[in-house]
Design an enzyme around this catalytic site. Sequence first.
Site, PDB file in Angstrom:
ATOM      1  N   CYS A   1     -16.491  49.016  -1.326  1.00  0.00           N
ATOM      2  CA  CYS A   1     -17.616  48.583  -2.168  1.00  0.00           C
ATOM      3  C   CYS A   1     -18.724  47.989  -1.310  1.00  0.00           C
ATOM      4  O   CYS A   1     -18.642  46.832  -0.895  1.00  0.00           O
ATOM      5  CB  CYS A   1     -17.145  47.561  -3.213  1.00  0.00           C
ATOM      6  SG  CYS A   1     -18.461  47.002  -4.320  1.00  0.00           S
TER       7      CYS A   1
ATOM      8  N   CYS B   1     -20.473  44.976  -2.912  1.00  0.00           N
ATOM      9  CA  CYS B   1     -19.680  43.742  -2.880  1.00  0.00           C
ATOM     10  C   CYS B   1     -19.702  43.094  -1.498  1.00  0.00           C
ATOM     11  O   CYS B   1     -19.794  41.868  -1.379  1.00  0.00           O
ATOM     12  CB  CYS B   1     -18.224  44.026  -3.251  1.00  0.00           C
ATOM     13  SG  CYS B   1     -17.982  44.982  -4.757  1.00  0.00           S
ATOM     14  N   ASP B   2     -19.584  43.910  -0.448  1.00  0.00           N
ATOM     15  CA  ASP B   2     -19.274  43.373   0.870  1.00  0.00           C
ATOM     16  C   ASP B   2     -20.341  43.601   1.936  1.00  0.00           C
ATOM     17  O   ASP B   2     -20.201  43.108   3.061  1.00  0.00           O
ATOM     18  CB  ASP B   2     -17.950  43.972   1.366  1.00  0.00           C
ATOM     19  CG  ASP B   2     -16.792  43.633   0.439  1.00  0.00           C
ATOM     20  OD1 ASP B   2     -16.802  42.523  -0.130  1.00  0.00           O
ATOM     21  OD2 ASP B   2     -15.887  44.470   0.274  1.00  0.00           O
TER      22      ASP B   2
END
Length: 312
Positions: free
Chosen positions: A138, A141-142
């Site tokens: 992701c 997300c990261d």
Amino acid sequence: MSAPQPLETITILGSGPAGLTAAIYAARANLKPLLIHGGQPGGQLTTTTDVENYPGFAEAVTGPELMEAFTKQAERFGTRFLQATVTKTDLSKRPFRITLDNGTTFETQTLIAATGATAKYLGLPNEMRLIGRGVSACATCDGFFFRNQEIAVVGGGDTAAEEATFLTRFASKVHLIHRREELRASKAMQARVFANAKIQPIWNSAVEDVVGESEVRGLKVRNLLDNKISDLNVTGLFIAIGHKPNSDLFKGYVDLDAAGYVKTVPGSTRTKVPGFFACGDLQDHVYRQAVTAAGTGCMAALDAERFLQETE
């Protein structure tokens, strides 16, 4: 852990942000929900280290800590939890019938499916060990954690092209590794990739393994034309070869799109089966974020509550 009653009012499958939010709302509405943990209690967030984009947390919180807070809140309002695997659902008539892996069967007036989607990984020897430590599925997300670092993305479709482009906001260089000599992504996405000086395609290649003890320190990359293996010095590996929605339990009852995501009525979590609601990554192939999953979990509980009021 609570055993199911012969007839449940509302049953929730899945304990990620969508399922637990649905449980919080359903429990506060005094619907006495039963939530069944699947094979991965807490969902995909439990494989994430620091979460910095969930509202309400000024400092980073780990994925497991966030899910533990969700669980305690749902439990405080009276949610009952059961650790089991659902092997079969019968949605042909209400009440719906649920079968568990221990052979237990029970019926439920409404069912909220929050079974999520599973990221497809490469199956490398050290891949799973380093998830959350440089290996991710992701970018949204990261990506923030790789500011000014050199990283790699694996894949050749729209997802890979989109994630590689997004990651250039943070990374100093993004190596896009693909098995073929051209991308499968749409022409528009390809144009973005080739116009971005930070993206370096590595054609006809496959990742053999991830290098690193406690975090990613590099990759072993095989050239598929001459079979030679070379080292690639990166600190992050993003797998962008797609997700598989966990919708097998509902096949034959609800409409699925070409990728297997459950189709819901726009603006709701309702499906074509009255009393069956789908939320989270099971029906969302666009955003796939904890906060959007939680939002649809809220919607599912409210939709189920209204359905029960109308049918009663």
